[in-house]
Design an enzyme around this catalytic site. Structure first.
Site, PDB file in Angstrom:
ATOM      1  N   SER A   1       0.843  -1.201   0.000  1.00  0.00           N
ATOM      2  CA  SER A   1       0.000   0.000   0.000  1.00  0.00           C
ATOM      3  C   SER A   1       0.873   1.243   0.000  1.00  0.00           C
ATOM      4  CB  SER A   1      -0.873   0.003   1.260  1.00  0.00           C
ATOM      5  OG  SER A   1      -1.531   1.244   1.418  1.00  0.00           O
TER       6      SER A   1
ATOM      7  N   TYR B   1      -2.722  -1.098   9.854  1.00  0.00           N
ATOM      8  CA  TYR B   1      -2.676  -1.583   8.464  1.00  0.00           C
ATOM      9  C   TYR B   1      -1.359  -1.191   7.799  1.00  0.00           C
ATOM     10  CZ  TYR B   1      -3.937  -1.834   3.491  1.00  0.00           C
ATOM     11  OH  TYR B   1      -3.956  -2.096   2.149  1.00  0.00           O
TER      12      TYR B   1
END
Length: 253
Positions: free
Chosen positions: A145, A158
């Site tokens: 990400s 995350y």
């Protein structure tokens, strides 16, 4: 039996995984996708892939539960041997995952563990179990990400796990090199999918912030990512190894 390459895409029933699976099929690859609970969505992707003249199979997998992995790979092995006439597959795309948008000070241990199990522990041990079935010269692509490079509020757990995936990928590239298996990271920026409750699709304030911080001036779409995965599974990308490729339209440059 054909000699098509075979890709395994975890979380291939929707969102980014769906687009990856379809683009891999467009490039002439056969595809195995995994789904967690939504079998009907997975079956739709299988039907879509078959329209391109490629074979497809959907297998159930809980990518957060390491205890289930042995059974999953037994099912995969049976499929490869009985339906494909092979003992190996060529490309592993670790895509499955869920999002979490909670401030650091409010993140619970349970939420942290969920992120760790899905995005780091799951990827680590799924890949470990996959490597014996991965063909020499195969490819591993881990989906990370943009949040492992820059900080966007409320994504600490995350983002931390995706940072771990970035580091793990470099180790895979080095330790699996004797079998000519490459390992790379694709790190999408903000993409408009149902991921994490669909924030990037429906939260107009966030969408405006993302678009304003992105050189190309918009939020990403699933269609921006799948072709990059297909490229990394092509012969043209053979010399790319141990790299992190951010596909974000140039956010926070």
């Amino acid at each position: 039996m054909t000699n098509n390459k075979i890709a395994l895409v975890t979380g291939g029933s929707r969102g980014l995984g769906r687009d990856m699976a379809i683009n891999l099929a467009k490039n002439g690859n056969d595809v195995v996708i995994t789904y967690h609970t939504n079998k009907s969505a997975a079956d739709e992707v299988v039907a879509e892939i078959e329209k391109f003249g490629q074979t497809a199979k959907a297998l159930q997998l809980d990518s957060s539960d390491v205890k289930t992995f042995a059974g999953f790979f037994s099912d995969l092995k049976d499929y490869l041997e009985n339906e494909k006439g092979r003992e190996s597959f060529d490309f592993l795309i670790n895509n499955a995952g869920t999002g979490l948008y909670v401030p650091f000070l409010e993140t619970t241990e349970e939420q942290f563990d969920e992120m760790a199990n899905i995005h780091l522990k799951g990827v680590y041990f799924l890949t470990q179990k996959a490597v014996p079935l991965l063909a020499d010269g195969g490819r591993i692509i881990n989906i990370s990400s943009g949040l492992s490079r820059f900080s966007f509020p409320n994504s600490s757990a995350y983002g931390a796990m995706k940072g771990g995936v970035d580091v793990l990928t470099r180790y895979l590239a080095k330790e699996l090199a004797s079998r000519k298996i490459t390992a790379n990271v694709v790190a999408p920026g903000a993409i408009a999918t149902e991921f994490g409750g669909g924030e990037n699709k429906t939260n107009e304030q966030k969408r405006a912030a993302v678009a304003g911080a992105t050189a190309l001036g918009r939020v990403g779409e699933p269609e921006d990512i799948g072709g990059v995965i297909a490229f990394l599974c092509s012969e043209d990308s053979r010399w790319i190894n141990g790299q992190r490729l951010e596909v974000s339209g140039g956010i926070f440059l």
